[in-house]
Design a protein around this motif. Sequence first.
Motif, PDB file in Angstrom:
ATOM      1  N   LEU A  68     -28.486   3.393   0.858  1.00  0.00           N
ATOM      2  CA  LEU A  68     -28.881   3.191  -0.696  1.00  0.00           C
ATOM      3  C   LEU A  68     -27.335   3.565  -0.984  1.00  0.00           C
ATOM      4  CD1 LEU A  68     -32.468   4.508  -1.691  1.00  0.00           C
ATOM      5  CD2 LEU A  68     -31.314   2.192  -1.792  1.00  0.00           C
ATOM      6  N   TYR A  69     -26.791   4.719  -0.716  1.00  0.00           N
ATOM      7  CA  TYR A  69     -25.033   4.659  -1.053  1.00  0.00           C
ATOM      8  C   TYR A  69     -24.333   4.387  -1.070  1.00  0.00           C
ATOM      9  CZ  TYR A  69     -26.921   9.501  -2.774  1.00  0.00           C
ATOM     10  OH  TYR A  69     -26.863  10.674  -3.653  1.00  0.00           O
ATOM     11  N   ARG A  80     -22.638   2.030  -3.798  1.00  0.00           N
ATOM     12  CA  ARG A  80     -21.519   2.001  -2.745  1.00  0.00           C
ATOM     13  C   ARG A  80     -20.724   2.472  -3.310  1.00  0.00           C
ATOM     14  NH1 ARG A  80     -19.875  -4.055  -3.418  1.00  0.00           N
ATOM     15  NH2 ARG A  80     -17.815  -3.059  -2.097  1.00  0.00           N
ATOM     16  N   ARG A  81     -21.084   4.306  -3.792  1.00  0.00           N
ATOM     17  CA  ARG A  81     -20.324   5.527  -4.154  1.00  0.00           C
ATOM     18  C   ARG A  81     -20.445   6.758  -3.342  1.00  0.00           C
ATOM     19  NH1 ARG A  81     -21.437   6.034 -10.474  1.00  0.00           N
ATOM     20  NH2 ARG A  81     -20.007   7.559  -9.868  1.00  0.00           N
ATOM     21  N   ARG A  82     -19.437   7.664  -3.066  1.00  0.00           N
ATOM     22  CA  ARG A  82     -19.503   8.925  -2.333  1.00  0.00           C
ATOM     23  C   ARG A  82     -21.171   9.441  -3.662  1.00  0.00           C
ATOM     24  NH1 ARG A  82     -13.896   8.467  -1.684  1.00  0.00           N
ATOM     25  NH2 ARG A  82     -13.924   9.445  -3.690  1.00  0.00           N
ATOM     26  N   LYS A  83     -21.384  10.205  -2.693  1.00  0.00           N
ATOM     27  CA  LYS A  83     -23.055  11.278  -3.036  1.00  0.00           C
ATOM     28  C   LYS A  83     -21.800  11.596  -3.992  1.00  0.00           C
ATOM     29  CE  LYS A  83     -26.178  12.929  -0.926  1.00  0.00           C
ATOM     30  NZ  LYS A  83     -27.069  13.826   0.034  1.00  0.00           N
ATOM     31  N   GLU A  84     -20.932  12.313  -3.804  1.00  0.00           N
ATOM     32  CA  GLU A  84     -20.492  13.553  -5.185  1.00  0.00           C
ATOM     33  C   GLU A  84     -19.386  12.893  -6.358  1.00  0.00           C
ATOM     34  OE1 GLU A  84     -17.555  13.506  -1.301  1.00  0.00           O
ATOM     35  OE2 GLU A  84     -19.798  12.848  -1.697  1.00  0.00           O
ATOM     36  N   ASP A  85     -19.794  11.969  -6.073  1.00  0.00           N
ATOM     37  CA  ASP A  85     -19.360  11.007  -7.213  1.00  0.00           C
ATOM     38  C   ASP A  85     -20.091  10.333  -8.261  1.00  0.00           C
ATOM     39  OD1 ASP A  85     -16.444  11.401  -6.698  1.00  0.00           O
ATOM     40  OD2 ASP A  85     -16.723   9.403  -5.160  1.00  0.00           O
ATOM     41  N   CYS A  86     -21.659  10.839  -8.037  1.00  0.00           N
ATOM     42  CA  CYS A  86     -22.769   9.830  -8.612  1.00  0.00           C
ATOM     43  C   CYS A  86     -22.928  11.184  -9.802  1.00  0.00           C
ATOM     44  CB  CYS A  86     -24.267   9.506  -7.592  1.00  0.00           C
ATOM     45  SG  CYS A  86     -23.300   8.551  -6.368  1.00  0.00           S
ATOM     46  N   GLN A 105     -28.906  10.175 -10.841  1.00  0.00           N
ATOM     47  CA  GLN A 105     -28.740   9.502  -9.881  1.00  0.00           C
ATOM     48  C   GLN A 105     -28.717  10.172  -7.976  1.00  0.00           C
ATOM     49  OE1 GLN A 105     -24.352   8.298 -10.595  1.00  0.00           O
ATOM     50  NE2 GLN A 105     -24.625   5.805 -11.795  1.00  0.00           N
ATOM     51  N   GLN A 106     -28.346  10.685  -7.967  1.00  0.00           N
ATOM     52  CA  GLN A 106     -28.491  11.128  -6.783  1.00  0.00           C
ATOM     53  C   GLN A 106     -30.508  11.529  -6.678  1.00  0.00           C
ATOM     54  OE1 GLN A 106     -26.304  14.781  -5.507  1.00  0.00           O
ATOM     55  NE2 GLN A 106     -24.381  14.004  -6.715  1.00  0.00           N
ATOM     56  N   GLY A 113     -30.386  14.251   2.337  1.00  0.00           N
ATOM     57  CA  GLY A 113     -29.497  13.092   2.947  1.00  0.00           C
ATOM     58  C   GLY A 113     -28.268  13.675   3.485  1.00  0.00           C
ATOM     59  N   GLU A 114     -27.751  12.420   4.656  1.00  0.00           N
ATOM     60  CA  GLU A 114     -26.378  12.669   5.432  1.00  0.00           C
ATOM     61  C   GLU A 114     -25.968  11.039   5.039  1.00  0.00           C
ATOM     62  OE1 GLU A 114     -26.463  12.639   9.198  1.00  0.00           O
ATOM     63  OE2 GLU A 114     -26.784  14.811   9.244  1.00  0.00           O
ATOM     64  N   VAL A 115     -24.990  10.991   4.372  1.00  0.00           N
ATOM     65  CA  VAL A 115     -23.794   9.948   3.874  1.00  0.00           C
ATOM     66  C   VAL A 115     -22.754   9.886   5.043  1.00  0.00           C
ATOM     67  CG1 VAL A 115     -23.194   8.097   2.733  1.00  0.00           C
ATOM     68  CG2 VAL A 115     -24.529  10.423   1.543  1.00  0.00           C
ATOM     69  N   LEU A 116     -21.986   8.464   5.970  1.00  0.00           N
ATOM     70  CA  LEU A 116     -20.937   8.534   6.375  1.00  0.00           C
ATOM     71  C   LEU A 116     -19.803   9.455   5.208  1.00  0.00           C
ATOM     72  CD1 LEU A 116     -21.245   4.414   6.951  1.00  0.00           C
ATOM     73  CD2 LEU A 116     -21.535   6.487   8.507  1.00  0.00           C
ATOM     74  N   ALA A 117     -18.699   9.569   6.478  1.00  0.00           N
ATOM     75  CA  ALA A 117     -17.701   9.959   6.112  1.00  0.00           C
ATOM     76  C   ALA A 117     -16.993   9.309   5.159  1.00  0.00           C
ATOM     77  CB  ALA A 117     -17.101  10.585   7.353  1.00  0.00           C
ATOM     78  N   ASP A 118     -16.713  10.456   3.675  1.00  0.00           N
ATOM     79  CA  ASP A 118     -15.643   9.914   3.080  1.00  0.00           C
ATOM     80  C   ASP A 118     -14.645   8.879   3.227  1.00  0.00           C
ATOM     81  OD1 ASP A 118     -17.544  10.828   1.165  1.00  0.00           O
ATOM     82  OD2 ASP A 118     -16.362  13.101   0.337  1.00  0.00           O
ATOM     83  N   GLU A 119     -14.695   9.082   4.838  1.00  0.00           N
ATOM     84  CA  GLU A 119     -13.495   8.184   5.213  1.00  0.00           C
ATOM     85  C   GLU A 119     -14.110   6.823   5.368  1.00  0.00           C
ATOM     86  OE1 GLU A 119     -13.675  11.528   5.550  1.00  0.00           O
ATOM     87  OE2 GLU A 119     -11.799  12.116   5.544  1.00  0.00           O
TER      88      GLU A 119
END
Length: 314
Positions: A196-197, A202-208, A212-213, A298-304
Motif C-alpha cells: 500500500l505504501y 507512494r509515500r514514506r510512512k513517516e510522511d503520511c 492515513q497510517q 508493518g515494515e516498509v522498504l528502506a527510504d532509499e
Amino acid sequence: MRGVEKKTLCGELNPGPGYFWVCTIGGMLSAGTTHVVITPLDVLKVNMQVYPIKYNTISSCFLTLLREQGPSAFWRGWGTKFFGYGVQGGFRFGLYEYFKKLYSNVLVDYNRSFIFFASSASAEVLANVALCPFEAIKVRVQAQPHFAKGLLDGFPKLYASEGLYGFYRGLVPLWGRNLPFSMIMFSSFEHSVDFLYRNVIRRRKEDCSTVQQLGVTCLAGCAAGSVASLITNPADNIVASLYNRKADSLLLAVKKIGLLNLFTRSLPIRIILVGPVVTLQWLFYDTIKVLSGLPTSGEVLADEELDKEMNEKV
C-alpha cells in the motif's frame, strides 16, 4: 519513547524493552475488547459447529437460540473471551515483535516472509498454551447452557470432571487452527502494508498523517483476516467438535465431520466474524502504539529503496 532506539533498514524502529511492553499491552486490550464485541456471532458459530443438524443456517440458529434461551444466550462466555483472548493477544503481538527482532538479527540473509512466518509461529505456540484453558471453558459454556455460567464456576467444574487434560484437550487442533492463521495473518499484513505504501500511497510512512497510517492499518488488517480465516476453517470445526465431546480424537473428529464439511461448515459466519475482528484488532493495536509515541505496524522498504522505485515510476 523510552526503549525505542533507532531506525532499521526496513523502516521500523529498533525496539527496546519498553516497545515490547507497549505491544503486549496493546495486544491484550485490542484482542480482549474486540472478541467481547463479537460474542453473539461467536455463540452462533460454535452452536452451528456443534449442532449442525439443528442449526443449519445462521438465521435458524439465531431464532432458535432466541426462542429457547433468550437474549442472554448470545452473550454467554463473554468473560472467557475477554480474559482468554486478551492473554492470547498479549502473547501473540508482543512475542511476535520480540521474535521478529531476534530472528532478523540472527537470520540476516533470510527472506522477510520466512522471518514473518517464523516469528508469528513462535509467538503463537506460547499464546495458545495460555489461551487453551479459557477456550475449553468458552466453547462448553456457549454450546452447553447447563455446564456453567462462566469462568468462576466453569474452571473448577471442568477440572473436577476431566482434570488438567480437560483444559488442554483441544491444544493440538488449536495449534492446527491458530498457527497457520497467525502465520498467514502477520505475513499478509506486513506485505499488504508494504504494498500500500509503495504502490498506492507512494509515500514514506513517516510522511503520511496519522489518519492515513491508521487507514493503511485497517486495509491491511482486513485483507490479512479474510485470507487467514478461509484457510483455517477446518481446524476451527475440529476444535469445536473435540471440546464438546462430539469426538474423542482428532481422526475421529475429521471422520465424523466429513472432509467437505470441514471446509464449508460455518464458513460464512466465520468470515463475517474474523474479518472485522482482525481489522479492529489491528486498528486498536496501532492506535495504542501511536498514543504511546510509536509508529504504526508493518515494515516498509528502506527510504532509499522507496525513493529509487518512485523515481523510476515517474
